[in-house]
Design a protein around this motif. Sequence first.
Motif, PDB file in Angstrom:
ATOM      1  N   LEU A  81       0.951   0.121  -0.341  1.00  0.00           N
ATOM      2  CA  LEU A  81       0.498   0.742  -1.583  1.00  0.00           C
ATOM      3  C   LEU A  81      -1.020   0.868  -1.624  1.00  0.00           C
ATOM      4  O   LEU A  81      -1.560   1.900  -2.044  1.00  0.00           O
ATOM      5  CB  LEU A  81       0.979  -0.085  -2.780  1.00  0.00           C
ATOM      6  CG  LEU A  81       2.474  -0.035  -3.099  1.00  0.00           C
ATOM      7  CD1 LEU A  81       2.810  -1.051  -4.185  1.00  0.00           C
ATOM      8  CD2 LEU A  81       2.897   1.370  -3.516  1.00  0.00           C
ATOM      9  N   ARG A  82      -1.698  -0.165  -1.177  1.00  0.00           N
ATOM     10  CA  ARG A  82      -3.164  -0.174  -1.234  1.00  0.00           C
ATOM     11  C   ARG A  82      -3.768   0.934  -0.388  1.00  0.00           C
ATOM     12  O   ARG A  82      -4.825   1.473  -0.705  1.00  0.00           O
ATOM     13  CB  ARG A  82      -3.667  -1.539  -0.773  1.00  0.00           C
ATOM     14  CG  ARG A  82      -5.139  -1.777  -0.993  1.00  0.00           C
ATOM     15  CD  ARG A  82      -5.466  -3.260  -1.051  1.00  0.00           C
ATOM     16  NE  ARG A  82      -5.017  -4.003   0.109  1.00  0.00           N
ATOM     17  CZ  ARG A  82      -4.075  -4.943   0.083  1.00  0.00           C
ATOM     18  NH1 ARG A  82      -3.457  -5.246  -1.065  1.00  0.00           N
ATOM     19  NH2 ARG A  82      -3.739  -5.592   1.164  1.00  0.00           N
ATOM     20  N   ASP A 123       6.568  -8.991  -0.282  1.00  0.00           N
ATOM     21  CA  ASP A 123       5.840  -8.325  -1.361  1.00  0.00           C
ATOM     22  C   ASP A 123       4.420  -7.970  -0.927  1.00  0.00           C
ATOM     23  O   ASP A 123       3.897  -6.895  -1.282  1.00  0.00           O
ATOM     24  CB  ASP A 123       5.794  -9.221  -2.603  1.00  0.00           C
ATOM     25  CG  ASP A 123       7.148  -9.356  -3.280  1.00  0.00           C
ATOM     26  OD1 ASP A 123       8.015  -8.500  -3.023  1.00  0.00           O
ATOM     27  OD2 ASP A 123       7.337 -10.309  -4.052  1.00  0.00           O
ATOM     28  N   GLN A 124       3.798  -8.859  -0.158  1.00  0.00           N
ATOM     29  CA  GLN A 124       2.457  -8.573   0.345  1.00  0.00           C
ATOM     30  C   GLN A 124       2.472  -7.402   1.315  1.00  0.00           C
ATOM     31  O   GLN A 124       1.546  -6.592   1.344  1.00  0.00           O
ATOM     32  CB  GLN A 124       1.880  -9.810   1.026  1.00  0.00           C
ATOM     33  CG  GLN A 124       1.473 -10.922   0.080  1.00  0.00           C
ATOM     34  CD  GLN A 124       0.329 -10.488  -0.829  1.00  0.00           C
ATOM     35  OE1 GLN A 124      -0.606  -9.815  -0.401  1.00  0.00           O
ATOM     36  NE2 GLN A 124       0.414 -10.863  -2.098  1.00  0.00           N
ATOM     37  N   HIS A 184       4.495  -4.839   1.208  1.00  0.00           N
ATOM     38  CA  HIS A 184       4.588  -3.621   0.402  1.00  0.00           C
ATOM     39  C   HIS A 184       3.266  -3.319  -0.278  1.00  0.00           C
ATOM     40  O   HIS A 184       2.846  -2.160  -0.379  1.00  0.00           O
ATOM     41  CB  HIS A 184       5.691  -3.780  -0.645  1.00  0.00           C
ATOM     42  CG  HIS A 184       5.973  -2.545  -1.419  1.00  0.00           C
ATOM     43  ND1 HIS A 184       5.909  -2.481  -2.794  1.00  0.00           N
ATOM     44  CD2 HIS A 184       6.303  -1.282  -1.003  1.00  0.00           C
ATOM     45  CE1 HIS A 184       6.195  -1.258  -3.189  1.00  0.00           C
ATOM     46  NE2 HIS A 184       6.436  -0.508  -2.136  1.00  0.00           N
ATOM     47  N   ALA A 185       2.580  -4.376  -0.715  1.00  0.00           N
ATOM     48  CA  ALA A 185       1.282  -4.185  -1.373  1.00  0.00           C
ATOM     49  C   ALA A 185       0.263  -3.566  -0.414  1.00  0.00           C
ATOM     50  O   ALA A 185      -0.575  -2.748  -0.825  1.00  0.00           O
ATOM     51  CB  ALA A 185       0.760  -5.525  -1.899  1.00  0.00           C
ATOM     52  N   ARG A 235       3.094  -9.434   7.972  1.00  0.00           N
ATOM     53  CA  ARG A 235       3.506  -9.977   6.681  1.00  0.00           C
ATOM     54  C   ARG A 235       5.024 -10.207   6.634  1.00  0.00           C
ATOM     55  O   ARG A 235       5.509 -11.176   6.043  1.00  0.00           O
ATOM     56  CB  ARG A 235       3.101  -9.031   5.556  1.00  0.00           C
ATOM     57  CG  ARG A 235       1.605  -8.948   5.306  1.00  0.00           C
ATOM     58  CD  ARG A 235       1.062 -10.255   4.813  1.00  0.00           C
ATOM     59  NE  ARG A 235      -0.324 -10.146   4.365  1.00  0.00           N
ATOM     60  CZ  ARG A 235      -1.107 -11.181   4.099  1.00  0.00           C
ATOM     61  NH1 ARG A 235      -0.636 -12.399   4.251  1.00  0.00           N
ATOM     62  NH2 ARG A 235      -2.347 -11.003   3.702  1.00  0.00           N
ATOM     63  N   ASP A 271       6.187 -12.734   3.845  1.00  0.00           N
ATOM     64  CA  ASP A 271       5.482 -12.214   2.670  1.00  0.00           C
ATOM     65  C   ASP A 271       5.838 -10.738   2.452  1.00  0.00           C
ATOM     66  O   ASP A 271       5.009  -9.845   2.648  1.00  0.00           O
ATOM     67  CB  ASP A 271       3.967 -12.359   2.839  1.00  0.00           C
ATOM     68  CG  ASP A 271       3.540 -13.802   3.020  1.00  0.00           C
ATOM     69  OD1 ASP A 271       4.189 -14.677   2.428  1.00  0.00           O
ATOM     70  OD2 ASP A 271       2.567 -14.045   3.756  1.00  0.00           O
TER      71      ASP A 271
END
Length: 444
Positions: free
Chosen positions: A196-197, A189-190, A192-193, A182, A187
């Motif tokens: 987090l997920r 932000d993706q 980091h997401a 990513r 990407d």
Amino acid sequence: MTKAPQIAGIMSPSRRLTTAHRAGVPGGGAGGPLREGSPVHIPGRSEAWGDERVPPDEVCVSLHSLELANLGVRRAQVHEQIEEILDVKERRGHAYCMWLAVLTMIYTGDIVSAHEQCRRLARDPRWTKGPRHQELLTLMRARVSLLAGDGVKAAVLLGEALAYGLPGSLTGLAVAWLVEARILAGDLDQGHAVLLRHDLAGRLDPGIPDLPHILAARGALHTATGHFQHALDDLMLCGRALTARGVANPAVIPWRSRATFAALATRRGDLALALAEDELTAARTWGSPRGVGLALHAVAVARRDDTSVPLLEEAVELLDLAHARAELVHALHDLATLQTEGADRSAARGRLEEAAEVARESRNGLWPARLEAALERQDGPTLTSQELRIGQLAQAGYSNRQIADTLFLAVRTVEFHLSSVYRKLRIAGRRDLHKVLGSMSPPQ
């Protein structure tokens, strides 16, 4: 000493030593590098591989080669052993053996051969039926794509694999590689997401599978977003985790090179230089062009002296040879930065154009905007050494007062220079500094 976990159906470390000696594996005897009681570090290691009916000698040779690669010694021997394993058609059906072999091939720096092996396995009916084979093949293909600089392809492969569901032993590794993919795709932000997920953005359990890869991915994300102290913290933890697992080879994870840039951005020049020089020593011992190129790049920016441009030029040649396109773009950008400072704008523009072309070909989403801005600045005024110092300190998180105290200047003088920096770099303010200055240290 804690007893090493044993994979069901696979030999314990002590039995591997015995079999290595019996099978005539070089270095497998008492004088070899294998350490009794110390398990070989295997990314994605699983207790569920016990039903693999792999001939013991083949497992032994694969493990021996991986152990040598982890230690960063005898690269030519390792490459020869792995080629022998991969060339035998009957062995290609064994998921465990092939996973070890292809990972080790990647560590040798032979990305082209690793890519060809993945293509060969994808055509093998044995690798299209069982879920374990498919999962491992997807991760191997993604890793090869990632190291070749194609974060878009790697992200698609890894995203699909995680969506379908992976065993716990592979999930952490897939998440780490997806975050890095990513980042390359731009990407952030993706990326980091994804952390987090999977509950990997905060404090990590030291016992989670593939902790070093997760820490390395987090460090890369922190660097890309300009959070350099967090990057340095994660990368230093990554180094300690690898050392505890007996891994000295930067081909596994080049944590010292990455930490060098974070250390420079946090004004820890002595630490940066020590990390870079240690990395270069280890990389030269192993001899992979990719590893040596990465380390030369780190040493060049850490030294920031008359040797830096020649070192970066050598790094560019090696990274190009290794098909390491993402790292090549970074090295070309930093070489252009130094050439611009040396008033060689023509050479700098050529390097930036070359970097932009490589980024475009590899679908790199992280660098194009930065390279375009750097090309535009070639036609404008350059930063003075004072402006560059102040800009770097501001980028590292120093307040105007702290910059003034560090450089023995008035706060108003710092404010004046910062305004000039923003105008010359065509940015809105200090939060954009990391996009244009990166982690290059100011001239000494």
